[in-house]
Scaffold this active site. Structure first.
Site, PDB file in Angstrom:
ATOM      1  N   HIS A  70     -17.000   9.436 -19.945  1.00 57.18           N
ATOM      2  CA  HIS A  70     -16.885   9.138 -18.513  1.00 57.18           C
ATOM      3  C   HIS A  70     -15.595   9.751 -18.003  1.00 57.18           C
ATOM      4  O   HIS A  70     -14.599   9.819 -18.729  1.00 57.18           O
ATOM      5  CB  HIS A  70     -16.788   7.632 -18.254  1.00 57.18           C
ATOM      6  CG  HIS A  70     -18.087   6.923 -18.185  1.00 57.18           C
ATOM      7  ND1 HIS A  70     -18.187   5.578 -18.436  1.00 57.18           N
ATOM      8  CD2 HIS A  70     -19.327   7.336 -17.871  1.00 57.18           C
ATOM      9  CE1 HIS A  70     -19.435   5.193 -18.288  1.00 57.18           C
ATOM     10  NE2 HIS A  70     -20.150   6.246 -17.949  1.00 57.18           N
ATOM     11  N   CYS A 164     -12.328  -0.298 -16.594  1.00 58.02           N
ATOM     12  CA  CYS A 164     -13.673  -0.862 -16.748  1.00 58.02           C
ATOM     13  C   CYS A 164     -13.726  -2.337 -16.365  1.00 58.02           C
ATOM     14  O   CYS A 164     -14.815  -2.880 -16.172  1.00 58.02           O
ATOM     15  CB  CYS A 164     -14.150  -0.689 -18.184  1.00 58.02           C
ATOM     16  SG  CYS A 164     -14.331   1.027 -18.685  1.00 58.02           S
TER      17      CYS A 164
END
Length: 174
Positions: A70, A164
């Site tokens: 990511h 996150c």
């Protein structure tokens, strides 16, 4: 879905993308544009869809190292004008784009990146960062930022870090 119902009840428009997009894992608002990652999870078509929906320029960046699956594992925004990133996570062309857009970027080592040092969050001065990213923390401090180590080592075992654990709600302006 409960989260969708909550956003709608709070007056937010909920959009269902047509292309595969991993959200803020691969879409990073960065001042005048959105930096968008592709290569492992989010499709390049999603970048066009994001640009059309938000009306904000999208800068496509290709990730090439599977350890950095990511964009938010390889790059984070420090403030409206600068970023920190690990160059080798990106294709040569993407490295060139980043170098042109951010000539004063803070560069991370592989060790810092592997310690989830780039899965960080900054308020423009304070940088919430993995305590394992010691060299990066030193570079940030040398540039006037204040590193704030946050130990999420248990969460990192599942493949995530500080970024996150956030749900940022912001207005994107063109």
């Amino acid at each position: 879905m409960p989260y969708e119902a909550w956003f709608k009840s709070e007056g937010y428009e909920v959009y269902h993308p047509e292309s595969v997009c991993e959200g803020e894992g691969d879409l990073v608002p960065a001042g005048r544009w959105i930096l968008a990652g592709t290569g492992f999870r989010t499709t390049r078509e999603a970048h066009s869809e994001v640009q059309e929906y938000f009306g904000v320029p999208v800068i496509s960046l290709t990730l090439v190292d599977p350890y950095f699956y990511h964009l938010d594992t390889a790059l984070f925004v420090l403030d409206d004008d600068n970023i920190a990133y690990y160059p080798e996570a990106f294709s040569p062309g993407s490295r060139e784009v980043l170098a042109r857009l951010y000539p004063d970027a803070v560069l991370a080592t592989r060790e810092d990146a592997m310690a989830f040092g780039l899965n960080s969050v900054s308020d423009g001065r304070h940088v919430f960062i993995s305590p394992g990213a010691t060299a990066l923390a030193g570079r940030l401090a040398g540039r006037g930022y204040v590193p704030v180590p946050v130990d999420l080592s248990e969460f990192q075992k599942a493949g995530g870090g500080i970024k996150c654990c956030t749900q940022e709600i912001r207005e994107i302006r063109s």
